[in-house]
Design a protein around this motif. Structure first.
Motif, PDB file in Angstrom:
ATOM      1  N   HIS A  83       0.840  -1.196   0.000  1.00 36.91           N
ATOM      2  CA  HIS A  83       0.000   0.000   0.000  1.00 36.91           C
ATOM      3  C   HIS A  83       0.878   1.250   0.000  1.00 36.91           C
ATOM      4  CE1 HIS A  83      -3.056   2.918   1.184  1.00 36.91           C
ATOM      5  NE2 HIS A  83      -3.979   2.002   0.965  1.00 36.91           N
ATOM      6  N   THR A  84       0.492   2.250  -0.771  1.00 38.51           N
ATOM      7  CA  THR A  84       1.323   3.449  -0.904  1.00 38.51           C
ATOM      8  C   THR A  84       1.445   4.220   0.409  1.00 38.51           C
ATOM      9  OG1 THR A  84      -0.614   4.663  -1.685  1.00 38.51           O
ATOM     10  CG2 THR A  84       0.860   3.727  -3.353  1.00 38.51           C
ATOM     11  N   ASN A  85       0.441   4.107   1.279  1.00 36.74           N
ATOM     12  CA  ASN A  85       0.453   4.876   2.526  1.00 36.74           C
ATOM     13  C   ASN A  85       0.621   3.973   3.752  1.00 36.74           C
ATOM     14  OD1 ASN A  85       0.052   7.414   1.279  1.00 36.74           O
ATOM     15  ND2 ASN A  85      -2.147   7.017   1.130  1.00 36.74           N
ATOM     16  N   PHE A  86       1.396   2.894   3.614  1.00 34.70           N
ATOM     17  CA  PHE A  86       1.452   1.952   4.736  1.00 34.70           C
ATOM     18  C   PHE A  86       2.107   2.561   5.975  1.00 34.70           C
ATOM     19  CE2 PHE A  86       5.607   0.893   2.833  1.00 34.70           C
ATOM     20  CZ  PHE A  86       6.416   0.760   3.956  1.00 34.70           C
ATOM     21  N   ASN A  87       3.020   3.516   5.804  1.00 32.27           N
ATOM     22  CA  ASN A  87       3.619   4.157   6.973  1.00 32.27           C
ATOM     23  C   ASN A  87       2.587   4.948   7.769  1.00 32.27           C
ATOM     24  OD1 ASN A  87       6.508   3.526   7.070  1.00 32.27           O
ATOM     25  ND2 ASN A  87       6.614   4.532   5.072  1.00 32.27           N
ATOM     26  N   GLU A  88       1.663   5.598   7.075  1.00 35.93           N
ATOM     27  CA  GLU A  88       0.586   6.315   7.758  1.00 35.93           C
ATOM     28  C   GLU A  88      -0.357   5.340   8.450  1.00 35.93           C
ATOM     29  OE1 GLU A  88       0.224   9.583   8.280  1.00 35.93           O
ATOM     30  OE2 GLU A  88       2.224   9.706   7.383  1.00 35.93           O
ATOM     31  N   GLN A  89      -0.579   4.187   7.833  1.00 36.17           N
ATOM     32  CA  GLN A  89      -1.447   3.179   8.446  1.00 36.17           C
ATOM     33  C   GLN A  89      -0.827   2.636   9.730  1.00 36.17           C
ATOM     34  OE1 GLN A  89      -2.110   0.362   5.286  1.00 36.17           O
ATOM     35  NE2 GLN A  89      -3.804   1.550   4.419  1.00 36.17           N
ATOM     36  N   ILE A  90       0.487   2.486   9.745  1.00 36.34           N
ATOM     37  CA  ILE A  90       1.166   2.049  10.966  1.00 36.34           C
ATOM     38  C   ILE A  90       0.908   3.050  12.084  1.00 36.34           C
ATOM     39  CG2 ILE A  90       3.425   1.702  12.043  1.00 36.34           C
ATOM     40  CD1 ILE A  90       4.408   0.633   9.338  1.00 36.34           C
ATOM     41  N   VAL A 107       5.042  -6.522  20.385  1.00 37.85           N
ATOM     42  CA  VAL A 107       4.523  -6.435  19.018  1.00 37.85           C
ATOM     43  C   VAL A 107       5.525  -7.024  18.036  1.00 37.85           C
ATOM     44  CG1 VAL A 107       3.706  -4.908  17.185  1.00 37.85           C
ATOM     45  CG2 VAL A 107       3.222  -4.336  19.565  1.00 37.85           C
ATOM     46  N   ILE A 108       5.025  -7.828  17.103  1.00 34.67           N
ATOM     47  CA  ILE A 108       5.807  -8.236  15.943  1.00 34.67           C
ATOM     48  C   ILE A 108       5.235  -7.509  14.734  1.00 34.67           C
ATOM     49  CG2 ILE A 108       6.524 -10.137  14.442  1.00 34.67           C
ATOM     50  CD1 ILE A 108       6.132 -12.036  16.784  1.00 34.67           C
ATOM     51  N   PHE A 109       6.043  -6.713  14.067  1.00 37.73           N
ATOM     52  CA  PHE A 109       5.591  -5.989  12.881  1.00 37.73           C
ATOM     53  C   PHE A 109       5.725  -6.932  11.677  1.00 37.73           C
ATOM     54  CE2 PHE A 109       6.593  -2.608  15.816  1.00 37.73           C
ATOM     55  CZ  PHE A 109       5.568  -1.698  15.599  1.00 37.73           C
ATOM     56  N   ASP A 124      13.595   1.972   0.264  1.00 32.06           N
ATOM     57  CA  ASP A 124      13.336   3.406   0.174  1.00 32.06           C
ATOM     58  C   ASP A 124      12.177   3.835   1.071  1.00 32.06           C
ATOM     59  OD1 ASP A 124      15.371   3.694  -1.651  1.00 32.06           O
ATOM     60  OD2 ASP A 124      14.048   3.517  -3.405  1.00 32.06           O
ATOM     61  N   LYS A 125      11.186   2.951   1.257  1.00 30.61           N
ATOM     62  CA  LYS A 125       9.971   3.343   1.963  1.00 30.61           C
ATOM     63  C   LYS A 125       9.973   3.018   3.453  1.00 30.61           C
ATOM     64  CE  LYS A 125       6.870   1.266  -0.690  1.00 30.61           C
ATOM     65  NZ  LYS A 125       5.535   0.908  -1.221  1.00 30.61           N
ATOM     66  N   LEU A 126      10.790   2.066   3.874  1.00 29.21           N
ATOM     67  CA  LEU A 126      10.753   1.618   5.268  1.00 29.21           C
ATOM     68  C   LEU A 126      11.381   2.625   6.214  1.00 29.21           C
ATOM     69  CD1 LEU A 126      11.657  -2.180   5.380  1.00 29.21           C
ATOM     70  CD2 LEU A 126       9.505  -1.111   6.063  1.00 29.21           C
ATOM     71  N   GLU A 127      10.759   2.821   7.361  1.00 31.47           N
ATOM     72  CA  GLU A 127      11.380   3.596   8.424  1.00 31.47           C
ATOM     73  C   GLU A 127      12.556   2.801   8.977  1.00 31.47           C
ATOM     74  OE1 GLU A 127       8.757   4.925  11.487  1.00 31.47           O
ATOM     75  OE2 GLU A 127       7.148   5.418  10.083  1.00 31.47           O
ATOM     76  N   LYS A 131      13.783  -1.843   9.554  1.00 33.74           N
ATOM     77  CA  LYS A 131      14.670  -2.507   8.596  1.00 33.74           C
ATOM     78  C   LYS A 131      15.295  -3.779   9.163  1.00 33.74           C
ATOM     79  CE  LYS A 131      15.555   1.447   5.638  1.00 33.74           C
ATOM     80  NZ  LYS A 131      16.529   2.325   4.971  1.00 33.74           N
ATOM     81  N   ASP A 132      15.497  -3.813  10.485  1.00 34.45           N
ATOM     82  CA  ASP A 132      16.075  -4.998  11.102  1.00 34.45           C
ATOM     83  C   ASP A 132      15.062  -5.793  11.921  1.00 34.45           C
ATOM     84  OD1 ASP A 132      18.651  -4.494  10.090  1.00 34.45           O
ATOM     85  OD2 ASP A 132      19.074  -3.091  11.728  1.00 34.45           O
ATOM     86  N   SER A 133      13.961  -5.128  12.316  1.00 34.03           N
ATOM     87  CA  SER A 133      13.019  -5.783  13.222  1.00 34.03           C
ATOM     88  C   SER A 133      11.763  -6.311  12.526  1.00 34.03           C
ATOM     89  CB  SER A 133      12.584  -4.805  14.321  1.00 34.03           C
ATOM     90  OG  SER A 133      11.913  -3.679  13.752  1.00 34.03           O
TER      91      SER A 133
END
Length: 212
Positions: A83-90, A107-109, A124-127, A131-133
């Motif tokens: 989804h293009t806005n998955f960071n906002e959904q998080i 929590v497991i993401f 590019d999109k991940l906070e 990236k490691d978790s």
């Protein structure tokens, strides 16, 4: 919502939960017992999806399913990474968890639909914190679902204890209970009975102790 929670539950449990590309296709929570190796089991609940600015009358309707979150020992935060806005959904889900007083839960993401996104786009999109978790899976194809199960087991075993005890031969009820609830690591017959070394959850350890 619509991130693949029910698809993942079906993958893990063959629960037959309704899977449909529609908002609020799941309105009631569904709970199933998931049986793993070494006598490990857990209850998995499929909750309603969270959306931003949910009207108060709908929040009241979803109160029971949201309470599943409050009572849970571990949350699987399922994210549609395509989804293009998955960071906002998080952030939306984390706001709801904060409002429920559940933001401090384990929590497991789980980034679902990873098969639909090229790896370079993910980078590019991940906070940075994910990236490691984060775990990247595909509930529909089964990609990395085994790694998710391994992580669930790892989280479960943080509450496990190892017990070693000698039991008389006439304590068959306790011995049978240990075999049904615990992972037996060692079992040796002695002159006085049986010495058993086993791994078990803290709750089941107390249950077994009360049988003595």
């Amino acid at each position: 919502t619509n991130v693949g929670k029910s698809t993942l539950m079906n993958r893990l449990s063959d629960a037959g939960v309704l899977v449909e590309n529609r908002l609020f296709a799941t309105l009631d929570s569904t709970t199933r017992t998931i049986e793993l190796k070494d006598k490990k089991t857990f209850l998995l609940s499929d909750t309603v999806g969270f959306i931003s600015k949910l009207p108060h009358n709908l929040v009241a309707s979803f109160k029971s399913t949201l309470e599943e979150v409050v009572d849970a020992d571990l949350l699987l935060h399922i994210i549609d990474v395509s989804h293009t806005n998955f960071n906002e959904q998080i952030k939306t889900v984390e706001k709801v968890l904060f409002d429920l007083g559940a933001l401090n839960k384990k929590v497991i993401f789980v980034f679902n639909k990873a098969d639909a996104v090229p790896n370079d786009e993910l980078d590019d999109k991940l906070e940075p914190r994910f990236k490691d978790s984060g775990l990247f899976i595909s509930a529909s194809t089964g990609l990395n679902v085994d790694k998710l199960v391994d992580e669930i087991i790892k989280q479960m075993e943080e509450d496990y204890v190892i017990i070693e005890h000698n039991y008389a031969m006439n304590q068959s009820k306790i011995i049978s209970t240990i075999h049904s609830l615990a992972e037996v690591l060692e079992e040796d017959y002695t002159e006085d009975g049986i010495r058993i070394r086993y791994k078990v959850s803290s709750a089941n350890a107390k249950f077994i102790e009360n049988l003595h």
